[in-house]
Design a protein around this motif. Structure first.
Motif, PDB file in Angstrom:
ATOM      1  N   LEU A  47       0.828  -1.202   0.000  1.00 20.92           N
ATOM      2  CA  LEU A  47       0.000   0.000   0.000  1.00 20.92           C
ATOM      3  C   LEU A  47       0.862   1.251   0.000  1.00 20.92           C
ATOM      4  O   LEU A  47       0.591   2.207  -0.728  1.00 20.92           O
ATOM      5  N   ASP A  48       1.907   1.245   0.817  1.00 23.81           N
ATOM      6  CA  ASP A  48       2.797   2.408   0.895  1.00 23.81           C
ATOM      7  C   ASP A  48       3.511   2.661  -0.426  1.00 23.81           C
ATOM      8  O   ASP A  48       3.657   3.807  -0.851  1.00 23.81           O
ATOM      9  N   ARG A  49       3.943   1.597  -1.104  1.00 21.98           N
ATOM     10  CA  ARG A  49       4.599   1.756  -2.409  1.00 21.98           C
ATOM     11  C   ARG A  49       3.639   2.359  -3.427  1.00 21.98           C
ATOM     12  O   ARG A  49       3.985   3.301  -4.142  1.00 21.98           O
ATOM     13  N   GLU A  50       2.429   1.823  -3.491  1.00 23.76           N
ATOM     14  CA  GLU A  50       1.438   2.331  -4.439  1.00 23.76           C
ATOM     15  C   GLU A  50       1.058   3.776  -4.117  1.00 23.76           C
ATOM     16  O   GLU A  50       0.938   4.603  -5.011  1.00 23.76           O
ATOM     17  N   ALA A  51       0.867   4.051  -2.840  1.00 24.23           N
ATOM     18  CA  ALA A  51       0.507   5.406  -2.433  1.00 24.23           C
ATOM     19  C   ALA A  51       1.611   6.390  -2.799  1.00 24.23           C
ATOM     20  O   ALA A  51       1.346   7.484  -3.303  1.00 24.23           O
ATOM     21  N   SER A  52       2.836   6.002  -2.559  1.00 20.26           N
ATOM     22  CA  SER A  52       3.974   6.862  -2.895  1.00 20.26           C
ATOM     23  C   SER A  52       4.046   7.104  -4.391  1.00 20.26           C
ATOM     24  O   SER A  52       4.275   8.230  -4.839  1.00 20.26           O
ATOM     25  N   TRP A  53       3.839   6.060  -5.161  1.00 15.12           N
ATOM     26  CA  TRP A  53       3.898   6.175  -6.625  1.00 15.12           C
ATOM     27  C   TRP A  53       2.812   7.121  -7.130  1.00 15.12           C
ATOM     28  O   TRP A  53       3.042   7.896  -8.054  1.00 15.12           O
ATOM     29  N   LEU A  54       1.630   7.071  -6.499  1.00 16.76           N
ATOM     30  CA  LEU A  54       0.522   7.937  -6.906  1.00 16.76           C
ATOM     31  C   LEU A  54       0.580   9.317  -6.255  1.00 16.76           C
ATOM     32  O   LEU A  54      -0.165  10.211  -6.630  1.00 16.76           O
ATOM     33  N   ARG A  58      -1.403   6.685   2.438  1.00 15.43           N
ATOM     34  CA  ARG A  58      -1.881   5.308   2.557  1.00 15.43           C
ATOM     35  C   ARG A  58      -3.396   5.298   2.766  1.00 15.43           C
ATOM     36  O   ARG A  58      -4.125   4.523   2.156  1.00 15.43           O
ATOM     37  N   GLN A  59      -3.877   6.158   3.640  1.00 14.01           N
ATOM     38  CA  GLN A  59      -5.308   6.225   3.905  1.00 14.01           C
ATOM     39  C   GLN A  59      -6.089   6.575   2.643  1.00 14.01           C
ATOM     40  O   GLN A  59      -7.141   5.995   2.374  1.00 14.01           O
ATOM     41  N   SER A  60      -5.563   7.489   1.860  1.00 12.10           N
ATOM     42  CA  SER A  60      -6.246   7.890   0.625  1.00 12.10           C
ATOM     43  C   SER A  60      -6.357   6.746  -0.359  1.00 12.10           C
ATOM     44  O   SER A  60      -7.413   6.549  -0.971  1.00 12.10           O
ATOM     45  N   ILE A  61      -5.276   5.994  -0.523  1.00 13.52           N
ATOM     46  CA  ILE A  61      -5.332   4.902  -1.505  1.00 13.52           C
ATOM     47  C   ILE A  61      -6.285   3.806  -1.044  1.00 13.52           C
ATOM     48  O   ILE A  61      -7.006   3.216  -1.856  1.00 13.52           O
ATOM     49  N   ILE A  62      -6.338   3.558   0.250  1.00 14.18           N
ATOM     50  CA  ILE A  62      -7.289   2.571   0.760  1.00 14.18           C
ATOM     51  C   ILE A  62      -8.715   3.046   0.486  1.00 14.18           C
ATOM     52  O   ILE A  62      -9.550   2.280   0.007  1.00 14.18           O
TER      53      ILE A  62
END
Length: 77
Positions: A47-54, A58-62
């Motif tokens: 989740l942290d990797r995806e959130a960082s990439w976007l 983390r909360q937002s991507i979830i």
């Protein structure tokens, strides 16, 4: 101010923010409610990797991913 004048000002592109009382404004169906969810370490790291990439938290991507999934379910896909 009458509604007709308000509508005309808004439609005309005038800044109406100064005349609005937003202190009591609420967003329908947007009441926040806190929950706790436990995730395994590998999932948090992903989740942290995806959130960082976007470029989001983390909360937002979830929230984004859950909302997308719930919309799919609601539309019958």
């Amino acid at each position: 101010m009458k509604a007709k004048q308000f509508d005309a000002d808004f439609d005309g592109g005038k800044d109406i923010a100064a005349i609005l009382d937003l202190s009591q404004a609420r967003r329908p169906l947007q009441k926040q409610r806190r929950i706790n969810v436990d995730f395994p370490d590998w999932m948090v790291e992903s989740l942290d990797r995806e959130a960082s990439w976007l470029g989001v938290t983390r909360q937002s991507i979830i929230k984004i991913w859950l909302a997308e999934r719930l919309e799919q379910v609601a539309s019958g896909k």
